[in-house]
Design a protein around this motif. Structure first.
Motif, PDB file in Angstrom:
ATOM      1  N   ILE A   4      31.210  49.178  43.106  1.00  0.00           N
ATOM      2  CA  ILE A   4      29.834  48.909  43.538  1.00  0.00           C
ATOM      3  C   ILE A   4      29.317  47.641  42.873  1.00  0.00           C
ATOM      4  N   VAL A   5      29.585  47.480  41.590  1.00  0.00           N
ATOM      5  CA  VAL A   5      29.140  46.290  40.860  1.00  0.00           C
ATOM      6  C   VAL A   5      29.781  45.037  41.460  1.00  0.00           C
ATOM      7  N   ARG A   6      31.073  45.112  41.766  1.00  0.00           N
ATOM      8  CA  ARG A   6      31.761  43.961  42.378  1.00  0.00           C
ATOM      9  C   ARG A   6      31.199  43.641  43.758  1.00  0.00           C
ATOM     10  N   VAL A   7      30.927  44.660  44.551  1.00  0.00           N
ATOM     11  CA  VAL A   7      30.381  44.447  45.898  1.00  0.00           C
ATOM     12  C   VAL A   7      28.987  43.823  45.811  1.00  0.00           C
ATOM     13  N   VAL A   8      28.149  44.333  44.926  1.00  0.00           N
ATOM     14  CA  VAL A   8      26.795  43.784  44.759  1.00  0.00           C
ATOM     15  C   VAL A   8      26.873  42.345  44.242  1.00  0.00           C
ATOM     16  N   GLY A   9      27.747  42.090  43.265  1.00  0.00           N
ATOM     17  CA  GLY A   9      27.916  40.732  42.750  1.00  0.00           C
ATOM     18  C   GLY A   9      28.387  39.769  43.831  1.00  0.00           C
ATOM     19  N   THR A  10      29.337  40.197  44.641  1.00  0.00           N
ATOM     20  CA  THR A  10      29.834  39.364  45.735  1.00  0.00           C
ATOM     21  C   THR A  10      28.737  39.114  46.766  1.00  0.00           C
TER      22      THR A  10
END
Length: 196
Positions: A4-10
């Protein structure tokens, strides 16, 4: 959770890139400054008695850095577009050089560039503003505040413009290593001229 953190960051990076692209479309592209354009600029001193001079006299004998460093024997100057209230006076403690007024704004480019309200859509402007605020610079809403500035390293005589950095957005900083390299070129060329 890590996904989730990676998706939000992307997603944030993508949104930032889209906003920067969309605002870039509306920004005026700069024209390269020529020494001929800059040298005939009428400047007015802002400290002591007001006197006028041609900009060429600032770098005619030793070269100059306009808005950068003064540690390599090359004088440092700031050129401002207006003198509103106490802005120049408040800036003086942070700047170790002479400040001149360019009322015709020739140092702002052969083609003046402004950011306007599009600045509020750029993440870089917000982060630069936050950085300035954290360092104690509050700013104001006095005067004209949308024109983008720049930094020049100008060689003596006919050497001309060695480095030109134009702000892409408010708070965009010049690469100090590029300035040092450009100033070093002034030094080398001055030494080679003196050896002749």
């Amino acid at each position: 959770m890590e996904t989730i953190v990676r998706v939000v960051g992307t997603a944030i990076v993508c949104i930032t890139a889209v906003f920067n692209y969309l605002t870039d479309v509306f920004l005026t592209q700069p024209l390269k400054a020529t020494i001929q354009h800059l040298e005939e600029t009428d400047l007015t001193t802002l400290s002591g008695e007001n006197r006028s001079l041609k900009a060429k006299s600032l770098w005619a004998s030793s070269g100059a850095v306009i808005m950068a460093l003064d540690q390599l024997g090359v004088p440092l100057y700031a050129v401002v577009k207006e003198d509103v209230g106490t802005e120049v006076l408040n800036f003086q403690p942070f700047f170790n050089g002479d400040i001149f007024l360019d009322a015709k704004r020739r140092f702002y480019g052969p083609r003046e560039r402004s950011m306007g309200l599009l600045a509020f859509l750029r993440v870089g402007v917000w982060t630069n503003g936050l950085r300035a605020f954290r360092n104690g610079f509050i700013g104001n809403v006095s005067g004209e505040g949308f024109i983008l500035g720049g930094v020049y390293v100008l060689g003596p005589g006919e050497q001309g413009v060695i480095l030109e950095h134009r702000e892409i957005e408010f708070g965009d900083k010049v690469n100090v290593l590029e300035v040092l390299n450009a100033v070093g070129r002034i030094q080398r060329e001055l030494v080679s001229l003196e050896e002749r």
